[in-house]
Scaffold this active site. Structure first.
Site, short mmCIF file in Angstrom:
data_model
loop_
_atom_site.label_atom_id
_atom_site.label_comp_id
_atom_site.label_asym_id
_atom_site.label_seq_id
_atom_site.Cartn_x
_atom_site.Cartn_y
_atom_site.Cartn_z
N ARG A 39 15.74 -55.98 46.39
CA ARG A 39 16.36 -56.85 45.40
C ARG A 39 16.08 -58.33 45.61
O ARG A 39 15.60 -59.02 44.72
CB ARG A 39 17.89 -56.65 45.39
CG ARG A 39 18.34 -55.32 44.84
CD ARG A 39 19.83 -55.34 44.57
NE ARG A 39 20.34 -54.03 44.21
CZ ARG A 39 21.61 -53.79 43.88
NH1 ARG A 39 22.47 -54.78 43.89
NH2 ARG A 39 22.00 -52.58 43.56
N HIS A 85 13.84 -49.28 36.69
CA HIS A 85 14.89 -50.15 37.25
C HIS A 85 16.25 -49.73 36.71
O HIS A 85 16.72 -50.25 35.69
CB HIS A 85 14.59 -51.60 36.89
CG HIS A 85 15.25 -52.61 37.78
ND1 HIS A 85 14.89 -52.81 39.10
CD2 HIS A 85 16.25 -53.49 37.54
CE1 HIS A 85 15.63 -53.76 39.62
NE2 HIS A 85 16.46 -54.20 38.70
N TYR A 129 16.50 -60.36 19.44
CA TYR A 129 15.96 -61.42 18.58
C TYR A 129 14.67 -62.03 19.13
O TYR A 129 13.94 -62.69 18.39
CB TYR A 129 16.98 -62.55 18.40
CG TYR A 129 18.26 -62.10 17.74
CD1 TYR A 129 18.25 -61.54 16.47
CD2 TYR A 129 19.48 -62.24 18.38
CE1 TYR A 129 19.43 -61.14 15.86
CE2 TYR A 129 20.67 -61.84 17.78
CZ TYR A 129 20.63 -61.29 16.52
OH TYR A 129 21.79 -60.89 15.92
#
Length: 747
Positions: A39, A85, A129
């Protein structure tokens, strides 16, 4: 009644007793390793964390190459989350957005279309968007992925394969930097200029044991996407890169702009890295409202695509460097970026590395990629040459090949036995199209065979020679520098190198808003500061039985100096005095002298002037006002007074003659030059007394004569009329002229 049979549930598994501390330690260690490895820390070779690596790989699978069209970010996030993931979509989208922000990463890996946030700290639009595709830098990171350059491993569910590492033909770790917090460790690597990184890599290829100072000459420091000034000493930068730990001071870039009327304004054009512009403006506005920025009058944001913060000073006389120094100290116009080059090495071990280690690790990785790519290409060439050799055999014996195919029951076995062909060669001949039997096709095959043979020889030579491998890597580095050279828009250095700031001392008066005040101190020691300049004679209220003893016109930037009977000078900044409402506060709240002492004189400090100080025993000297400022409430001992003696004279030493008068009403005049200038001590005897001591003293100019106050009138005696009283220091003197005040004070 028969008893109901009881049944015990079957055991669900073996139960083991484990110490809680051991169980906690084991599980926490697993969590810590997962955080560190999967991570928070980047790999030193490709400079990526797993989430970034998976984003780029998924975008490659979606064919979002730099020249292709855009696709919705939600599509990319969905693929990353579903295939590689298994975490929240918000965290994946945040990582993807950061890769697209040109103010967050020096060389963006994602080209965004839509609202991807701003330097003001605005959030990006929702992923449904926005659209995205890979950039040229990301394409370099993924270059030669299909040529066995890196290892692949199963994804979390085992249904897909993901790269454990990217080929990274782009030095991403140093170019874009990295930040993360793991368990018990963290990383913080600033971005750098790719052209300068390439210079370091080229030098390291020529000189493997290069000195860190030489590398810093080639790469003098970070290159942040938001520009700014790097204000750090070279020694500090060298030491930081040598150890892998340190910090860099960043300052905003500003210019002075002249405006009409002879004034000026300051325009901030670049701000430090990772500083949100809107929060910076809010902080400055708060300091302005709290009156903690006395130099600044207003701030306006005139930014468009470029940053333009306009700072208006309160006065044209204010030094712009003082104004900016104050802002640097109190706001994020100056920040520090920590350097902690902690990354996973080739063995997946987290450790802090110096600059040479990081550069060498990248070069070693590129060499492994080169070797694997060359071996992969060599294998393809070998397979193709094997097939071409079979084709050539077929062309030389074309009639026999046709006969065998037409009449033999097992043509493959016959052909393999007759011409000693391999299984692959025979299959290729049998699958050959009829139109390939043309003479022209035979010539093309011979030409291809020749080219591939030459390429095979080159690759074999490359794999057998370390020098040729490093030479090939050096060529790649130079090609990369051409793409991101200093003359290209993206490659041009943005962060300028400045000098480390010195410990600039801003004058105290410059930190205070200048306002006129009138300092009033009563006979009982109550002090206050009235607003404005109050003219003498104006009625001022005091407590019953109290009256004005000192009244001085000053400004809030001045220093008030008090001389007490104990021979000490005390200093009070005028802006610290209590306001004019009420009767003020006791002066002893601001300075430490006991009730047994009293104030002899009170004045506004004037640097460079001189004072005459004396005690009742007749001893005194001249002292410079530069030597009387006290730094603490305890004051500064200047005139040493023995027990039973008090200091009682402190007058300006502006002149060349000194007149002293004692309690015995004897007046003596002598040259001021007979009195020494000291910084501390008892001084010399000014006048001798049989009874009493010194009552008053006055310094005057010989040409102007001696003056004293008699009631409301000022009387002046010329120096020529005072010949009878002129003598030498330490004489007794004689009775003063008629009309001298009976209080034995010059007034």
């Amino acid at each position: 009644m028969a008893k109901k049979a009881t049944t015990t549930p079957p055991p669900v598994g073996e139960i083991k007793l484990t110490n809680l501390a051991e169980a906690l330690g084991e599980r926490y260690l697993s969590y810590a390793l997962s955080t560190i490895m999967s991570r928070s820390l980047p790999d030193v070779r490709d400079g990526l964390k797993p989430v970034h690596r998976r984003i780029l790989y998924s975008m490659r699978q979606l064919r979002l190459d730099p020249g292709s069209g855009f696709k919705k970010s939600a599509r990319v996030v969905g693929d990353v989350m579903g295939k590689f993931h298994p975490h929240g979509d918000a965290s994946i989208y945040d990582a993807m957005v950061r890769l697209a922000q040109d103010f967050a990463v020096r060389y963006p890996m994602v080209e965004g279309q839509g609202n991807f946030g701003s330097i003001d700290g605005d959030n990006p639009a929702a992923m449904r968007y926005t659209e995205a595709r890979l950039t040229e830098a990301a394409a370099l990171m993924l270059q030669n992925m299909d040529e066995d350059t890196v290892d692949f491993r199963p994804s979390y569910d085992g249904e897909n394969l993901e790269p454990a590492l990217l080929p990274a033909a782009f030095p991403n770790l140093l170019a874009n930097g990295s930040q993360g917090i793991a368990v018990g460790m963290a990383t913080s690597i600033p971005p750098h200029n790719v052209a300068e990184i390439c210079d370091c890599l080229s030098h390291l290829l020529k000189t493997p044991n290069a000195r860190i100072e030489t590398l810093v000459n080639l790469m003098p420091g970070p290159d942040f996407p938001t520009g700014g000034l790097l204000c750090e000493t070279r020694d500090t930068i060298v030491e930081a890169y040598r150890t892998g730990r340190g910090s860099f001071r960043m300052r905003a870039k500003w210019v002075r702009e002249e405006i009409k009327g002879g004034g000026y304004q300051i325009v901030v054009t670049e701000i430090p890295y990772q500083v949100a512009k809107s929060r910076l403006i809010e902080k400055i506005a708060e300091l302005l409202q709290d009156k903690k920025l006395p130099f600044l009058d207003d701030i306006n944001d005139e930014s468009t695509t470029d940053i333009r913060l306009v700072l208006t000073p309160k006065s044209r006389t204010i030094d712009p460097t003082h104004l900016m120094e104050q802002l640097f100290r109190q706001t994020d116009l100056e920040t520090r970026f920590s350097l902690n080059m902690n990354a996973l090495d080739a063995n997946q071990t987290p450790r802090v590395m110096g600059l040479p280690e990081v550069l060498q690790a990248y070069l070693d990785h590129r060499r492994v990629v080169l070797q694997r790519r060359s071996k992969f290409r060599l294998g393809e060439i070998e397979r193709r040459l094997e097939i071409l050799d079979g084709y050539l055999v077929a062309y030389l014996n074309i009639d026999e090949v046709i006969r065998i195919i037409r009449f033999e029951d097992e043509p493959k076995a016959v052909m393999m036995k007759k011409w000693k062909l391999s299984n692959t060669q025979t299959d290729a001949i049998l699958n050959m199209r009829l139109k390939a039997l043309r003479k022209l096709e035979e010539m093309e095959i011979k030409g291809e065979h020749k080219e591939l043979s030459a390429e095979r020889k080159t690759l074999q030579s490359l794999l057998a020679s370390d020098d040729k491998q490093w030479e090939a890597i050096g060529t790649e580095v130079q090609e990369l520098k051409k793409l991101y050279g200093p003359k290209t828009p993206l490659g041009k250095r943005r962060t300028e190198l400045g000098e480390a700031p010195s410990a600039m001392i801003i004058p105290l008066e410059a930190m205070i808003e200048r306002e006129p005040i009138t300092v009033v101190c009563s006979s009982k020691g109550w002090i206050r500061a009235l607003k404005g300049h109050v003219e003498p004679g104006t009625e001022i209220k005091f407590k019953e039985g109290d009256w004005a003893k000192f009244q001085l016109q000053a400004e809030t930037t001045d220093k008030l100096v008090i001389f007490a009977t104990n021979g000490k000078f005390y200093t009070i900044p005028c802006d610290k005095l209590p306001g004019g409402r009420g009767h003020g506060e006791p002066v002893r709240l601001y300075v430490d002298f006991g009730n047994e002492h009293d104030i002899v004189a009170m004045m506004i400090h004037k640097p460079g002037s001189k004072l005459l100080v004396a005690a009742h025993d007749g001893r005194g000297f001249v002292v410079s006002t530069d030597e009387i400022i006290a730094q603490t409430k305890n004051g500064r001992q200047v005139l040493s007074v023995p027990d039973g003696v008090e200091a009682n004279v402190c007058v300006p030493a502006d002149g060349d003659m000194l007149a002293v008068i004692g309690d015995n009403r004897k007046l003596l005049i002598f040259k001021l030059s007979e009195v020494p200038e000291m910084t501390r001590g008892r001084g010399v005897m000014l006048q001798k007394y049989k009874d009493g001591g010194l009552s008053d003293a006055k310094v005057y100019t010989k040409a102007e004569g001696l003056t004293w106050r008699l009631g409301d009138k000022i009387r002046t005696e010329t120096h020529s009329n005072l010949k009878d009283w002129i003598g030498e220091r330490a004489q007794a003197g004689r009775l003063p002229p008629n009309g001298f005040p009976k209080a034995n004070k010059f007034g």
